[in-house]
Design an enzyme around this catalytic site. Structure first.
Site, PDB file in Angstrom:
ATOM      1  N   LYS A 161       3.089   3.204   9.188  1.00  0.00           N
ATOM      2  CA  LYS A 161       2.272   2.756  10.332  1.00  0.00           C
ATOM      3  C   LYS A 161       1.226   1.720   9.916  1.00  0.00           C
ATOM      4  CE  LYS A 161       1.030   6.955  11.521  1.00  0.00           C
ATOM      5  NZ  LYS A 161       1.975   7.809  10.780  1.00  0.00           N
ATOM      6  N   THR A 162       0.481   2.015   8.860  1.00  0.00           N
ATOM      7  CA  THR A 162      -0.615   1.126   8.468  1.00  0.00           C
ATOM      8  C   THR A 162      -0.089  -0.235   8.016  1.00  0.00           C
ATOM      9  OG1 THR A 162      -2.087   2.955   7.888  1.00  0.00           O
ATOM     10  CG2 THR A 162      -2.542   0.824   6.881  1.00  0.00           C
ATOM     11  N   GLU A 188      -2.606   2.031  15.561  1.00  0.00           N
ATOM     12  CA  GLU A 188      -1.668   3.016  15.044  1.00  0.00           C
ATOM     13  C   GLU A 188      -1.613   4.196  16.011  1.00  0.00           C
ATOM     14  OE1 GLU A 188      -2.022   4.141  10.949  1.00  0.00           O
ATOM     15  OE2 GLU A 188      -2.786   2.157  10.388  1.00  0.00           O
TER      16      GLU A 188
END
Length: 458
Positions: free
Chosen positions: A122-123, A166
Site C-alpha cells: 500500500k505505502t 491508503e
C-alpha cells in the site's frame, strides 16, 4: 454519524495524534481552518511538527483534556474503550469518530477520492501514485502510511479535486471510506487477531469494492486467489493488472540488474512501453503497473506517469539503503508478513553481495503464531538469520509464543539462526560475524531499524 464539512470548521481533538495517519489527518484539518488539539503517550517528530503549527498536545491522557469547546473527538485503534479522555467525551455528549470514520468524512470533500488497499504494497504504491500526480501538476492532497522524501513527510496538502489515501483492512477500517477509484493490490491472510480466516478477509475486501459508485473504477490484481469472490456483483468498471495476457495490464520481458531493479515491457489498452524501475524486486513491477493503470484511468499523460514511476526511489523503511560500515551494506525494510519477507529477500538475492544476513523482529504475538512455519520458510532465504524479541505493538503475550519458537523452526530447516533478547547483543554479534561484501537487512514493523542505525553510529 457526525460529518465534517470544510466550509464549517470546528474544534477537533485527536486521541493518539502522534500516529502516522492521525497526524496527517490533523494537519489536513488544520490547513482547512479547523481548531486542532490532541493527546499521545510521548513526544515524537510528528507531534513536534504539529506543535510547531500551533496544535496543543497533551502527553498524559486524562479526562480534563476534554474541554467544553471541543466539538468532535477522534480516536485511533490503539485507544482502549476505558480511556479517560474517551469516557469524558461520552459523558459530555461530545460526538466521537474513529480515525477511519473521520478519514471517510474527509474524502467526501473531494471530487476524486482514491483509496489504495491490499495486504502488501500500500505505502509503496500510494507513493508511486503520489509522484505521478505531483509530476502531472495536479496539486493533490496525499495521506501516505510512510515517509515520502519528495514531500518531506507523510502528508501533502493540495487544493485540487484529488485526494489519495491508503486503505487498511484491519478492523474493517476501509469500510468507512467513500472512494471514487479503489485499488486492490493483493489479498492474503493477515490480522488474524481480528479476521477469522481468509474467507472473512475476502468478504471484507468484497464489501470494500462494493463501496464504489456505478461511475467509479476498481483496479485490482487479476491473478490473485479469490478474485471472483471480491468482484462478484460489482457494478462499476473493473480494470485488472497482473502477469497474464488476460489482464488489462500485464508484463513480459522481465529482467533485473545488479541492484535487483526490474525492467519489463508493459502491455495495456494504450501503447506498450518498456520500463526500468529504480526500486528492487518483482513485487514492485506489480505495484508500478497498478500505479500506471490508475494514472491512465485519471487521463494523465502516459509520458509523465512512466517517468514518475521509473524514477521513484522508494519511501523510508521500504528496502531503504541506510549506509555502509566496514564494507557491509545495511538495508532496512518494513516487511512483517511472510509474503513481504519473501519478496524482500528475493530482491536482495538478486543484488551483488557475499553473505545475506537478515535481522528479523516479529510483529505481534498473534501474527507470529499464525504464520510460524511460513515465517521460517521465508526467512530461510537468507544465509543467516538473527532474531530479536517479538514486538508486541497492541498485544499482550497470552498465547505463549516467543522468538525462540521461530528460531527452532528455522534451525530445523537447516538454516543458521541466532536469537538474542537485546539489541546490544545483536549488534555485538553482527560486528563480530559480518564482513566486507555482506548485505545486512534489518526487517520488521517495530523498532528493529535502530540496530542498523546504531551500527552506523547514527
Amino acid at each position: 454519524m457526525y460529518e465534517i464539512h470544510f466550509d464549517k470548521p470546528v474544534h477537533v481533538h485527536f486521541m493518539g495524534i502522534g500516529g502516522i495517519s492521525m497526524s496527517g489527518i490533523a494537519e489536513i484539518l488544520l490547513n482547512e481552518g479547523f481548531t486542532v488539539s490532541g493527546s499521545d503517550r510521548a513526544k515524537s517528530v510528528l507531534t513536534e511538527t504539529l506543535e510547531a503549527q500551533g496544535v496543543q498536545i497533551f502527553y498524559k491522557q486524562i479526562a480534563s483534556n476534554i474541554t467544553d469547546d471541543i466539538d468532535l473527538v477522534v480516536y485511533s485503534a490503539a485507544i482502549a474503550k476505558d480511556n479517560p479522555e474517551l469516557l469524558a467525551a461520552i459523558e459530555q455528549n461530545i460526538p466521537t469518530l474513529t480515525r477511519a470514520e473521520l478519514l471517510g468524512q474527509i474524502m467526501k470533500n473531494y471530487d476524486m477520492p482514491i483509496a489504495i488497499s491490499g495486504t502488501h504494497g500500500k505505502t509503496t504504491t500510494t507513493s508511486m501514485v503520489s509522484e505521478v500526480l505531483m509530476k502531472a501538476e495536479t496539486d493533490p492532497t496525499l495521506s501516505i502510511g510512510g515517509m515520502l522524501p519528495s514531500i518531506g513527510g507523510n502528508i501533502r496538502i493540495g487544493k485540487s479535486e484529488y485526494f489519495v489515501t491508503e486503505a487498511c483492512e484491519y478492523t474493517n477500517s476501509f469500510l468507512s471510506f467513500f472512494p471514487k477509484i479503489s485499488l486492490i493490490l493483493n489479498v492474503e491472510e493477515d490480522h488474524l487477531d481480528f479476521f477469522k480466516d481468509i474467507h472473512d478477509i475476502r468478504a471484507s475486501f468484497h464489501r470494500f469494492a462494493k463501496l464504489l459508485p456505478a461511475d467509479g473504477t476498481l483496479i485490482i490484481n487479476g491473478d490473485m486467489d479469490g478474485f471472483d469472490v471480491i468482484t462478484e456483483g460489482i457494478g462499476c468498471k473493473i480494470v485488472t493488472f497482473g502477469e497474464k495476457p488476460a489482464d488489462t495490464y500485464y508484463y513480459t520481458d522481465l529482467a533485473f540488474d545488479a541492484s535487483a531493479h526490474a525492467s519489463f515491457t508493459l502491455h495495456s489498452p494504450l501503447e506498450d512501453a518498456h520500463i526500468t524501475l529504480s526500486v528492487p524486486g518483482k513485487h514492485n513491477v506489480l505495484n508500478a503497473m497498478a500505479a500506471i493503470a490508475l494514472s491512465d484511468r485519471l487521463g494523465l499523460p502516459r509520458k509523465i506517469s512512466l517517468a514518475a514511476v521509473s524514477s521513484f526511489k522508494g519511501t523510508e523503511r521500504r528496502f531503504e539503503h541506510k549506509g555502509k560500515i566496514g564494507g557491509i551494506t545495511i538495508i532496512d525494510d518494513y516487511a512483517h508478513h511472510p509474503t513481504e519477507i519473501r519478496a524482500t529477500l528475493e530482491a536482495a538475492l538478486k543484488t551483488e553481495h557475499k553473505t545475506l544476513w537478515c535481522v528479523f523482529q516479529p510483529h505481534t504475538y498473534t501474527r507470529t503464531k499464525a504464520f510460524l512455519d511460513d515465517f521460517a520458510k521465508a526467512l530461510s532465504l537468507a544465509d543467516h538469520v538473527v532474531l530479536a524479541d517479538i514486538y508486541a505493538a497492541r498485544e499482550k503475550n497470552t498465547i505463549g509464543i516467543s522468538s525462540k519458537d521461530l528460531a527452532e523452526k528455522i534451525a530445523a530447516l537447516g538454516k543458521p539462526c541466532s536469537y538474542f533478547p537485546s539489541f546490544d547483543e545483536i549488534e555485538n554479534f553482527l560486528l563480530e560475524k559480518c564482513s566486507s561484501g555482506d548485505l545486512l537487512i534489518t526487517m520488521g514493523a517495530g523498532d528493529v531499524y535502530k540496530i542498523g542505525e546504531n551500527l552506523l553510529g547514527k
